[in-house]
Write a protein that holds these residues in place. Sequence first.
Motif, PDB file in Angstrom:
ATOM      1  N   PRO A   1      -0.062   9.337  -1.913  1.00 18.53           N
ATOM      2  CA  PRO A   1      -0.764  10.082  -0.848  1.00 18.53           C
ATOM      3  C   PRO A   1      -1.463   9.094   0.080  1.00 18.53           C
ATOM      4  N   LEU A   2      -1.181   9.183   1.368  1.00 22.98           N
ATOM      5  CA  LEU A   2      -1.781   8.269   2.339  1.00 22.98           C
ATOM      6  C   LEU A   2      -2.372   9.072   3.492  1.00 22.98           C
ATOM      7  N   GLU A   3      -3.614   8.791   3.817  1.00 21.27           N
ATOM      8  CA  GLU A   3      -4.238   9.459   4.948  1.00 21.27           C
ATOM      9  C   GLU A   3      -3.645   8.924   6.243  1.00 21.27           C
ATOM     10  N   GLY A   4      -3.331   9.816   7.164  1.00 19.08           N
ATOM     11  CA  GLY A   4      -2.741   9.402   8.428  1.00 19.08           C
ATOM     12  C   GLY A   4      -1.358   8.808   8.248  1.00 19.08           C
ATOM     13  N   PHE A   5      -0.593   9.340   7.288  1.00 14.87           N
ATOM     14  CA  PHE A   5       0.731   8.799   6.978  1.00 14.87           C
ATOM     15  C   PHE A   5       1.652   8.877   8.190  1.00 14.87           C
TER      16      PHE A   5
ATOM     17  N   ARG B   1       0.817  -1.210   0.000  1.00 16.89           N
ATOM     18  CA  ARG B   1       0.000   0.000   0.000  1.00 16.89           C
ATOM     19  C   ARG B   1       0.849   1.258   0.000  1.00 16.89           C
TER      20      ARG B   1
ATOM     21  N   LEU C   1       5.899  14.174   2.322  1.00 19.07           N
ATOM     22  CA  LEU C   1       4.893  13.771   3.306  1.00 19.07           C
ATOM     23  C   LEU C   1       5.477  13.801   4.714  1.00 19.07           C
TER      24      LEU C   1
END
Length: 198
Positions: free
Chosen positions: A95-99, A23, A121
């Motif tokens: 782009p990852l939410e809560g990276f 992911r 990020l």
Amino acid sequence: KVGEDVGVHDEELVREIGHPPERAHGPERAVLVRVLDPDPELRAVAGDGPERARLTAVADALGVGARVIWLGRRPHDQIPRVLAASDVAIAPYPPLEGFAFSPLKLFEYLAAGVPVVASDLGQVRTALDNGALGILVRPGDSAALATGITEALTAPARERATRARALALREHIWYARVATIESEIEQAIHRREAHVVA
């Protein structure tokens, strides 16, 4: 040459060491294979992981399979030598939410004196001092990643990597981190003692 350890001699090397989760890295690593296409002197080197079979198929389909070198798992004490043979080291993320990310790999890259290209990020941005220590690119943007890798192969990027190495060896080695933690603990104890006395 160190590059001969992985069957590469004078070609430029782009490396991403490790076996990260799909992911986080899978799509971007496939993009890296596309970056190889226009430059016959560029080679990509990666570690290992669950994405290896799929990405090998992607590279073969793009006609650059012979230029992607999979090292497999290597003992940690070999990694500095492997990195020393690199021209560019990458840490790409979509782009990852809560990276959330441990910057250890980035500090290893910096300590090797290798130009770094990484996604802009969270902790990655902090570790690279908002781009002062490496090249930050838009997460998930394949064109930006390709441009960043091209920029990393220039003389100014190599000079910046040399400066970044000195800083990493001074401030981000384990001894320095332990000293920082000890200092913070001592300060916390002193503040508590002062509060108790007051």
